[in-house]
Write an enzyme that holds these catalytic residues in place. Structure first.
Site, PDB file in Angstrom:
ATOM      1  N   ASN A 285     -21.900  -9.761  -5.394  1.00 62.24           N
ATOM      2  CA  ASN A 285     -22.426  -8.484  -5.911  1.00 62.24           C
ATOM      3  C   ASN A 285     -21.520  -7.280  -5.594  1.00 62.24           C
ATOM      4  O   ASN A 285     -21.665  -6.217  -6.204  1.00 62.24           O
ATOM      5  CB  ASN A 285     -23.845  -8.210  -5.387  1.00 62.24           C
ATOM      6  CG  ASN A 285     -24.907  -9.055  -6.061  1.00 62.24           C
ATOM      7  OD1 ASN A 285     -25.937  -9.361  -5.486  1.00 62.24           O
ATOM      8  ND2 ASN A 285     -24.661  -9.454  -7.317  1.00 62.24           N
TER       9      ASN A 285
ATOM     10  N   TRP B 216     -33.934  -5.909 -17.629  1.00 60.58           N
ATOM     11  CA  TRP B 216     -35.249  -5.266 -17.775  1.00 60.58           C
ATOM     12  C   TRP B 216     -35.058  -3.791 -18.116  1.00 60.58           C
ATOM     13  O   TRP B 216     -35.715  -3.255 -19.001  1.00 60.58           O
ATOM     14  CB  TRP B 216     -36.034  -5.425 -16.470  1.00 60.58           C
ATOM     15  CG  TRP B 216     -37.407  -4.846 -16.485  1.00 60.58           C
ATOM     16  CD1 TRP B 216     -38.563  -5.471 -16.854  1.00 60.58           C
ATOM     17  CD2 TRP B 216     -37.772  -3.500 -16.112  1.00 60.58           C
ATOM     18  NE1 TRP B 216     -39.630  -4.614 -16.730  1.00 60.58           N
ATOM     19  CE2 TRP B 216     -39.171  -3.392 -16.275  1.00 60.58           C
ATOM     20  CE3 TRP B 216     -37.063  -2.391 -15.653  1.00 60.58           C
ATOM     21  CZ2 TRP B 216     -39.873  -2.220 -16.009  1.00 60.58           C
ATOM     22  CZ3 TRP B 216     -37.758  -1.212 -15.391  1.00 60.58           C
ATOM     23  CH2 TRP B 216     -39.145  -1.136 -15.567  1.00 60.58           C
TER      24      TRP B 216
ATOM     25  N   ASP C 292     -33.675 -12.241 -10.224  1.00 54.05           N
ATOM     26  CA  ASP C 292     -32.669 -11.870 -11.222  1.00 54.05           C
ATOM     27  C   ASP C 292     -33.329 -11.199 -12.423  1.00 54.05           C
ATOM     28  O   ASP C 292     -34.461 -11.523 -12.771  1.00 54.05           O
ATOM     29  CB  ASP C 292     -31.910 -13.143 -11.658  1.00 54.05           C
ATOM     30  CG  ASP C 292     -30.590 -12.812 -12.338  1.00 54.05           C
ATOM     31  OD1 ASP C 292     -30.148 -11.646 -12.280  1.00 54.05           O
ATOM     32  OD2 ASP C 292     -30.003 -13.726 -12.944  1.00 54.05           O
TER      33      ASP C 292
ATOM     34  N   ARG D  15     -36.046 -19.115  -9.377  1.00 53.56           N
ATOM     35  CA  ARG D  15     -35.109 -18.124  -9.916  1.00 53.56           C
ATOM     36  C   ARG D  15     -35.737 -17.472 -11.137  1.00 53.56           C
ATOM     37  O   ARG D  15     -36.135 -18.174 -12.080  1.00 53.56           O
ATOM     38  CB  ARG D  15     -33.772 -18.756 -10.302  1.00 53.56           C
ATOM     39  CG  ARG D  15     -32.811 -17.698 -10.852  1.00 53.56           C
ATOM     40  CD  ARG D  15     -31.425 -18.210 -11.121  1.00 53.56           C
ATOM     41  NE  ARG D  15     -30.558 -17.079 -11.423  1.00 53.56           N
ATOM     42  CZ  ARG D  15     -29.281 -16.970 -11.101  1.00 53.56           C
ATOM     43  NH1 ARG D  15     -28.685 -17.945 -10.479  1.00 53.56           N
ATOM     44  NH2 ARG D  15     -28.582 -15.906 -11.429  1.00 53.56           N
TER      45      ARG D  15
HETATM   46  C1  FPP Z   1     -30.449  -9.069  -9.773  1.00 49.71           C
HETATM   47  O1  FPP Z   1     -30.680  -8.440 -10.996  1.00 49.71           O
HETATM   48  C2  FPP Z   1     -30.898  -8.227  -8.693  1.00 49.71           C
HETATM   49  C3  FPP Z   1     -30.132  -7.748  -7.677  1.00 49.71           C
HETATM   50  C4  FPP Z   1     -28.695  -8.016  -7.495  1.00 49.71           C
HETATM   51  C5  FPP Z   1     -30.717  -6.887  -6.673  1.00 49.71           C
HETATM   52  C6  FPP Z   1     -32.022  -7.411  -6.182  1.00 49.71           C
HETATM   53  C7  FPP Z   1     -32.650  -6.415  -5.364  1.00 49.71           C
HETATM   54  C8  FPP Z   1     -33.938  -6.043  -5.456  1.00 49.71           C
HETATM   55  C9  FPP Z   1     -34.921  -6.619  -6.382  1.00 49.71           C
HETATM   56  C10 FPP Z   1     -34.439  -5.069  -4.493  1.00 49.71           C
HETATM   57  C11 FPP Z   1     -34.692  -5.804  -3.221  1.00 49.71           C
HETATM   58  C12 FPP Z   1     -35.185  -4.921  -2.178  1.00 49.71           C
HETATM   59  C13 FPP Z   1     -35.430  -5.328  -0.913  1.00 49.71           C
HETATM   60  C14 FPP Z   1     -35.968  -4.375   0.053  1.00 49.71           C
HETATM   61  C15 FPP Z   1     -35.196  -6.712  -0.492  1.00 49.71           C
HETATM   62  P1  FPP Z   1     -29.416  -8.083 -11.883  1.00 49.71           P
HETATM   63  O2  FPP Z   1     -29.010  -6.688 -11.587  1.00 49.71           O
HETATM   64  O3  FPP Z   1     -28.365  -9.129 -11.685  1.00 49.71           O
HETATM   65  O4  FPP Z   1     -30.042  -8.181 -13.309  1.00 49.71           O
HETATM   66  P2  FPP Z   1     -29.299  -8.658 -14.646  1.00 49.71           P
HETATM   67  O5  FPP Z   1     -28.949 -10.101 -14.444  1.00 49.71           O
HETATM   68  O6  FPP Z   1     -30.345  -8.462 -15.674  1.00 49.71           O
HETATM   69  O7  FPP Z   1     -28.103  -7.767 -14.801  1.00 49.71           O
END
Ligand code: FPP
Length: 232
Positions: free
Chosen positions: A64, A21, A16, A179
């Site tokens: 999501n 970031w 997360d 997490r």
């Molecule tokens: C959460 O951060 C992240 C995600 C929903 C996507 C996670 C995916 C990746 C890290 C790429 C994975 C790639 C592979 C090939 C497995 P967020 O967008 O919820 O962040 P925030 O809470 O700061 O908004």
């Protein structure tokens, strides 16, 4: 790695903080996801090198889908590109990729890509990498119940036999769930399997997560006493 410590057999990670970031740097959220993929690569390699047998990454949850169409679409293209680019490295490191979740709502190009990656790495046995894609813990449990009902099972289901109907059938429960990103909840991740998992929450945003911090968490885990409800 000289120091000896007991590595979890199965670690699961809620990655997360990609969006935050990017926001902190005045970038689009998608830039955070791009950086997140690089970290995935490094953490997967480190896990196999530490001797872990199962690593489960929460890449896309059933919730999501509520994100903007643009972000969802970007994420799917990013997964497919990353997975395709990553296949040779997975083979080199003898890592088998597996997908957990319900693939039916995924776009066809994603379904094809996950099937291809699964087939290409099926013979590997050093570590299993589960990518949770369109995964939801409650849905997983409900689907398991429906599967059992559809089979018309007469024999009693036990806690152990129930596991055979989950996406993670045949795999041990996660010993450790990490997490990143500061929130302290499981967000519908591995609800049945996490009953006795050690939980570790870090404020570090996923794109800032390093092998060094990972190693510190693994060492911390190895010091925790897991009693599974027993007295000491
Ligand atoms: C959460 O951060 C992240 C995600 C929903 C996507 C996670 C995916 C990746 C890290 C790429 C994975 C790639 C592979 C090939 C497995 P967020 O967008 O919820 O962040 P925030 O809470 O700061 O908004």
């Amino acid at each position: 790695m000289n120091e000896k410590f007991s590595v979890p057999v199965h670690t699961a990670i809620i990655m997360d903080g990609n969006g935050r970031w990017a926001k902190k740097r005045g970038l689009k959220r998608t830039e955070g996801h791009k950086k997140g993929v690089e970290i995935v690569r490094r953490i997967v390699k480190a896990s196999a090198d530490y001797g872990m047998k199962f690593l489960t990454l929460y890449a896309f949850s059933t919730e999501n889908w509520r994100r903007s169409k643009e972000e969802v679409n970007f994420l799917f293209h990013l997964f497919v590109t990353a997975i395709n680019e990553y296949i040779p490295e997975l083979k080199e490191n003898k890592i088998k990729i597996n997908f957990i979740g319900d693939p039916s709502p995924l776009p066809d190009f994603v379904k094809r890509s996950i099937q291809h990656a699964f087939n290409e790495t099926a013979g590997n046995d050093r570590m299993i990498l589960n990518i949770a894609l369109d995964y939801g813990g409650r849905r997983e449990i409900v689907q398991a119940v429906n599967k059992i009902l559809s089979l018309g099972k007469k024999a009693k289901i036990t806690e152990e036999t129930f596991k055979n109907f989950l996406y993670t059938a045949g795999q041990p429960d996660p010993d450790l769930i990490i997490r990143t990103g500061g929130e302290k909840r499981l967000s519908n991740f591995l609800l049945y399997q996490s009953a006795y998992s050690e939980l570790f929450f870090t404020d570090t945003l996923w794109p800032d997560f390093t092998e060094k911090e990972y190693l510190e968490i693994l060492k911390d885990y190895s010091k925790r006493e897991r009693r599974f409800g027993k007295a000491t």
